[in-house]
Design a protein around this motif. Structure first.
Motif, PDB file in Angstrom:
ATOM      1  N   VAL A 108      19.688 -13.237  -2.182  1.00  9.33           N
ATOM      2  CA  VAL A 108      19.234 -12.361  -3.269  1.00  9.33           C
ATOM      3  C   VAL A 108      19.801 -12.851  -4.603  1.00  9.33           C
ATOM      4  O   VAL A 108      19.094 -12.922  -5.609  1.00  9.33           O
TER       5      VAL A 108
ATOM      6  N   ASP B 183      15.063  -1.621  -7.209  1.00  5.41           N
ATOM      7  CA  ASP B 183      15.720  -1.800  -5.908  1.00  5.41           C
ATOM      8  C   ASP B 183      17.169  -1.320  -5.873  1.00  5.41           C
ATOM      9  O   ASP B 183      18.023  -1.940  -5.238  1.00  5.41           O
TER      10      ASP B 183
ATOM     11  N   SER C  79      22.477  -1.950  -3.852  1.00  2.00           N
ATOM     12  CA  SER C  79      21.195  -2.644  -3.955  1.00  2.00           C
ATOM     13  C   SER C  79      20.355  -2.409  -2.708  1.00  2.00           C
ATOM     14  O   SER C  79      20.866  -2.420  -1.590  1.00  2.00           O
TER      15      SER C  79
ATOM     16  N   ALA D 159      17.711  -4.415  -2.261  1.00  2.00           N
ATOM     17  CA  ALA D 159      16.899  -5.641  -2.252  1.00  2.00           C
ATOM     18  C   ALA D 159      16.667  -6.184  -0.850  1.00  2.00           C
ATOM     19  O   ALA D 159      15.775  -7.000  -0.633  1.00  2.00           O
TER      20      ALA D 159
END
Ligand code: SF4
Lengths: 375, 85
Positions: free
Chosen positions: A152, B25, B39, B41
């Motif tokens: 990420v 997110d 997060s 994500a």
């Protein structure tokens, strides 16, 4: 806290121990490897070995990310901090790992290296944003749980055009390490590590799912039970393993169904596949060079690869001569077998990597178990 | 962390309750009474009220309350049997 406390109930633990004792067949002994350092920690911290009948032996595995990181990789991080003037961001766990020339990241920091402890890759990105004139490198270590957050971060850096951010990628793969243990000569030929089954990792499995272990169950005829990290999870998994052995089964069972599915977290897997590819080989502490056992950053994201960016070369460095970490990580020796254990080598002053955190077999035994051998 | 003998921070992962789902997110979770931004994500379909496993700032998986109940029910049964014995 909910979903933690319920899984630490001492009464239930005792009853589970009774059930395990009742399930153990007379005259039979059982050796199970807990792959993960998290399980090693739970077993020591909650004194689970004292609850288990003597017929059950728990063998510590190589699933502690700090323990398996070879000296040469820590040396690369130190080199970046001391000789390339970067801001090196790292999980705090790596700070005490012994490296070459008596150094560690902590000592390199004392020598002026700009080394910063971060809790998350999110923090490392923020440091890069805040210091546009500096190179910021994230020292990425760990198994399948820490890999997706690194992926990420790299994608985020690309999206934002954070050109001063890069990653020293040292991510490793659990299934390769398990195969390596099962195929090591000690296990195959001499039978010095007669493993009857495995406790499969908790959080690694939330990402990769239970499917990858099906191969081990079938190919090597070893039962695998995936377990959570709380003490009751571990006890329940041991009970399930004993039953499988008794019944001659070798299956993948999932004690941690509250968080692990067969397929795992597909979104995380996709992110990882997008950013990383297999490394042809990677040196592990204790397991030496294991083919296709680690990840590297794909060409597409080469700009964020610190190895390419700073032209770093990996140099293999032997462990301290007297340190038995290698044999301990393969389950062949116990911490007490090492001459340096508890005298020269302590958690305050670790000589080998297994003494750095209590996920490591030596530190776990030092912190919670060392006095037990005395009576 | 890096405290001698302590658990590795990068191996700690705990179940936390999602109390807000935000933009980009992110989510706010309840971490033992403290609000913390994390997060999302790496995890799809997270709703307010879900329990997720939090690891180095990211939600890694959802906790299935039914499966948790099943495991706990198994333990409860065992305790009954243990007390009866
Ligand atoms: S006690 Fe220290 S030197 Fe000995 S094997 Fe463990 S980490 Fe290595």
């Amino acid at each position: 806290m909910k979903y933690i406390d319920e899984f630490r109930d001492g009464e239930v633990a005792k009853n589970l121990a009774l059930s395990i004792s009742a399930a153990v067949e007379p005259g039979r002994s059982y050796s199970f490897m807990e792959f993960c350092g998290g399980h090693t920690h739970a077993i020591s911290r909650y004194g689970l070995s004292d609850l288990l009948p003597p017929a059950i032996r728990m063998v510590h595995g190589p699933g502690c990310p700090v323990c398996v990181l070879p000296i040469g990789r820590v040396d690369m991080a130190i080199d970046l901090a001391l000789n390339h003037g970067v801001i090196l961001c790292t999980y705090g766990d790596t700070l005490r790992i012994p490296a070459s020339e008596g150094l560690s990241l902590m000592k390199a920091k004392a020598r002026g290296g700009d080394i910063r402890m971060v809790y998350s890759t999110i923090d490392a990105l923020q440091i890069a944003r805040d210091n546009p004139a500096r190179e910021v490198v994230f020292f990425a270590i760990g198994f399948e749980t820490t890999t997706p957050p690194t992926a990420v971060a790299i994608q985020q850096a690309e999206a934002e055009g954070l050109v001063n951010f890069s990653v020293l990628c040292c991510h490793v793969l659990t299934p390769s390490a398990i195969s390596n243990i099962l195929e090591s000569p000690e296990v195959r030929q001499w039978g010095t590590v007669p493993l009857d089954g495995f406790i499969g990792p908790a959080h690694v499995s939330t990402v990769i799912g239970s499917r990858p272990y099906e191969f081990f169950a079938e190919e090597y005829r070893k039962p695998v039970v995936i377990a959570g990290f709380e003490p009751l999870d571990v006890m329940q998994a041991i009970l399930m393993l004993v039953r499988q052995v008794n019944e001659g089964r070798a299956e993948v069972e999932n004690e941690f169904a509250r968080a692990v599915s067969r397929d795992g977290n597909l979104k995380a897997q996709d992110r990882v596949a997008e950013v990383f590819e297999l490394r042809r080989e990677f040196e592990w502490r204790g397991l030496s060079v294991v083919p296709y056992s680690a990840l590297k950053i794909r060409q597409k994201y080469a700009a964020f690869d610190a190895e390419r960016r700073f032209n770093l070369d990996y140099r293999s460095v032997p462990d301290h001569k007297a340190c038995d970490c290698g044999a301990i990580l393969r389950g062949v020796k116990k911490p007490q077998d090492c001459k340096l254990f508890g005298t020269v080598c302590t958690p305050e002053n670790p000589i080998g990597s297994c003494m750095v955190s209590s996920e490591g077999a030596c530190a776990a035994h030092y912190s919670y178990g060392r006095y037990k051998d005395m009576h | 962390m890096g405290r001698p003998g302590g658990r590795l921070i990068m191996c700690l992962a705990i179940p936390v309750k999602v109390i807000e789902v935000g933009a980009d997110d992110t989510a706010i979770v309840d971490l033992g009474g403290v609000r913390k931004e994390i997060s999302l994500a790496l995890l799809a379909d997270v709703q307010v009220g879900d329990y997720v496993i939090l690891h180095v700032g990211y939600a890694l998986s959802k906790l299935d309350p039914e499966e948790a109940e099943k495991t706990l029910a198994l333990f409860a049964e065992l305790n009954q049997a243990g007390m009866a014995a």
